[in-house]
Write an enzyme that holds these catalytic residues in place. Structure first.
Site, PDB file in Angstrom:
ATOM      1  N   ARG A 157      58.207  84.623 -83.971  1.00 27.20           N
ATOM      2  CA  ARG A 157      57.280  85.705 -83.552  1.00 27.20           C
ATOM      3  C   ARG A 157      57.204  85.798 -82.028  1.00 27.20           C
ATOM      4  O   ARG A 157      56.139  86.084 -81.462  1.00 27.20           O
ATOM      5  CB  ARG A 157      55.861  85.489 -84.109  1.00 27.20           C
ATOM      6  N   SER A 244      48.851  89.978 -89.700  1.00 31.03           N
ATOM      7  CA  SER A 244      48.402  88.604 -89.455  1.00 31.03           C
ATOM      8  C   SER A 244      47.761  88.537 -88.076  1.00 31.03           C
ATOM      9  O   SER A 244      48.387  88.924 -87.092  1.00 31.03           O
ATOM     10  CB  SER A 244      49.581  87.636 -89.471  1.00 31.03           C
ATOM     11  N   GLU A 345      48.036  86.400 -82.753  1.00 36.13           N
ATOM     12  CA  GLU A 345      49.335  87.088 -82.760  1.00 36.13           C
ATOM     13  C   GLU A 345      49.314  88.434 -82.024  1.00 36.13           C
ATOM     14  O   GLU A 345      50.192  88.687 -81.200  1.00 36.13           O
ATOM     15  CB  GLU A 345      49.796  87.267 -84.211  1.00 36.13           C
TER      16      GLU A 345
END
Ligand code: NAP
Length: 350
Positions: A157, A244, A345
């Site tokens: 990520r 998320s 995130e």
């Protein structure tokens, strides 16, 4: 009209929280780049793709650029798409073109240009697996750059585009290297993908035995992923969210072992290496949050999704600040209970 003042940004982000851009430039063609550079006049912008990985806790101080470049094409197994193309229709189009590789990434919200920024990943496949290169216009240096896989610095990520010094790179198009359907075995060994494929096959054939996994088509994988995502994840059009909200923590082996001893049900997976090169283990952040009692919790209109503890939601009129405060409360609690640091995130604009 490409330039507007005092623009309500809430419909342009999936969280739907209130924020106003003092100035917004919508880039629809590359021919508008010189005009965009003049408009910026040396100022650093905030670049908006689909707004699906962003939380405004205040009005942005920077001028905002909305990337609305469109277009896509294929040449053999190579596919090109402009940054403003919505991601999921690209996945469907590549399958219709007889190409596989993107099926596990079906139904991820957002745009093509946002995909490399966090190296989107789902059900065992990451963008980096199919990525060839991208083109970006460096607004600060006023020059084109072309970056291959290595230059993008992809990680879990992660990419170089998250670094503040690369924020002046406006990604204009992304190039993928896919495979003809049937030339590779699909990745099905992840999450509930196999169970969903078995369920869907049983509905059409009446046979409820698991199929030969090598025989599964990318279209079946995409259908399974879509069904799982629709069951588990809130549709941003119905309930504001940015997918998320926390990354799965990557910890040292001894940390994972100690936690597993105390919590035998905690899901632990092989993870990417730690920054110092030691092997890492990935912990399921959703499990930690759920077991700390946060699933379904609400603070006014800011909440933790009732079906998925990793997703923070806007039940209506939550401010970005109230969602960020809820996130901080969760981080502190997970730190206290498990001695694990949860990282956020989405990009927080503060
Ligand atoms: P899940 O299937 O409930 O699994 C929980 C976590 O365990 C996932 O985050 C996944 O990590 C990890 N995991 C599951 N099976 C694994 C395996 N065989 N090997 C290694 N790791 C495994 O997850 P979920 O929350 O419903 O999400 C399903 C997939 O969609 C995941 O890949 C997830 O990353 C992705 N997703 C991403 C977002 C986003 O906003 N970025 C939002 C929703 C879902 P990974 O996250 O590393 O895959």
């Amino acid at each position: 009209m490409t330039q507007r003042a005092n623009v309500d940004l809430s419909p342009l982000t999936s969280f739907g929280v209130a924020a106003t851009a003092r100035e917004l430039f919508t880039l629809t063609t590359l021919a508008e780049l010189p005009e965009l550079v003049r408009w910026l006049d040396g100022r650093s912008p905030l670049i908006l793709g689909g707004g699906t990985n962003l939380l405004f806790t205040c009005n942005p101080h920077e001028p905002v650029i909305q990337v609305a470049l469109r277009g896509r094409a294929r040449e053999g197994t190579r596919v090109w798409a402009a940054a403003g193309e919505p991601w999921h229709p690209l996945v469907q189009w590549t399958l219709a073109q007889g190409l596989q590789g993107l099926e596990n990434l079906a139904l991820i919200p957002g745009t093509v240009g946002a995909a490399p920024i966090q190296n989107i990943g789902a059900y065992g496949v990451e963008l980096v697996d199919v990525f060839e290169r991208l083109r970006a216009y460096d607004l600060a240096g006023q020059r084109w750059v072309e970056l291959d896989r290595a230059a993008c610095g992809f990680g879990y990520r992660e990419s170089i585009f998250k670094d503040p010094q690369h924020r002046s790179l406006l990604i204009t198009d992304v190039h993928f290297n896919l495979q003809p359907i049937g030339s590779a075995i699909c990745r099905t060994d992840y999450g509930g993908v196999r169970a969903e494929i078995t369920r869907q096959r049983a509905l059409t054939t009446g046979d409820s035995r698991p199929p030969e996994w090598a025989s599964v088509s990318p279209q079946e994988v995409a259908r399974a992923v879509i069904a799982i995502r629709q069951q588990r994840l809130p549709d941003p059009a119905q309930l504001g969210n940015a997918g998320s909200f926390f990354r799965n923590p990557i910890v040292a082996l001894e940390v994972a072992d100690a936690l597993r001893e105390r919590y035998p049900a905690l899901p632990v997976y092989d993870g990417p290496a730690l920054p110092d090169g030691r092997p890492g283990r990935k912990l399921a952040a959703a499990w930690l949050i759920e077991h700390a009692g946060w699933k379904g919790v609400r603070r006014g209109d800011a909440g933790v999704h009732a079906e998925h503890a990793l997703v923070l939601v806007n039940h209506g009129k939550a401010s970005g600040l109230s969602i960020a405060q809820l996130a901080s409360e969760i981080q502190a609690d997970i730190d206290r209970k498990f001695a694990v640091r949860l990282e956020i995130e989405p990009r927080i604009v503060s």
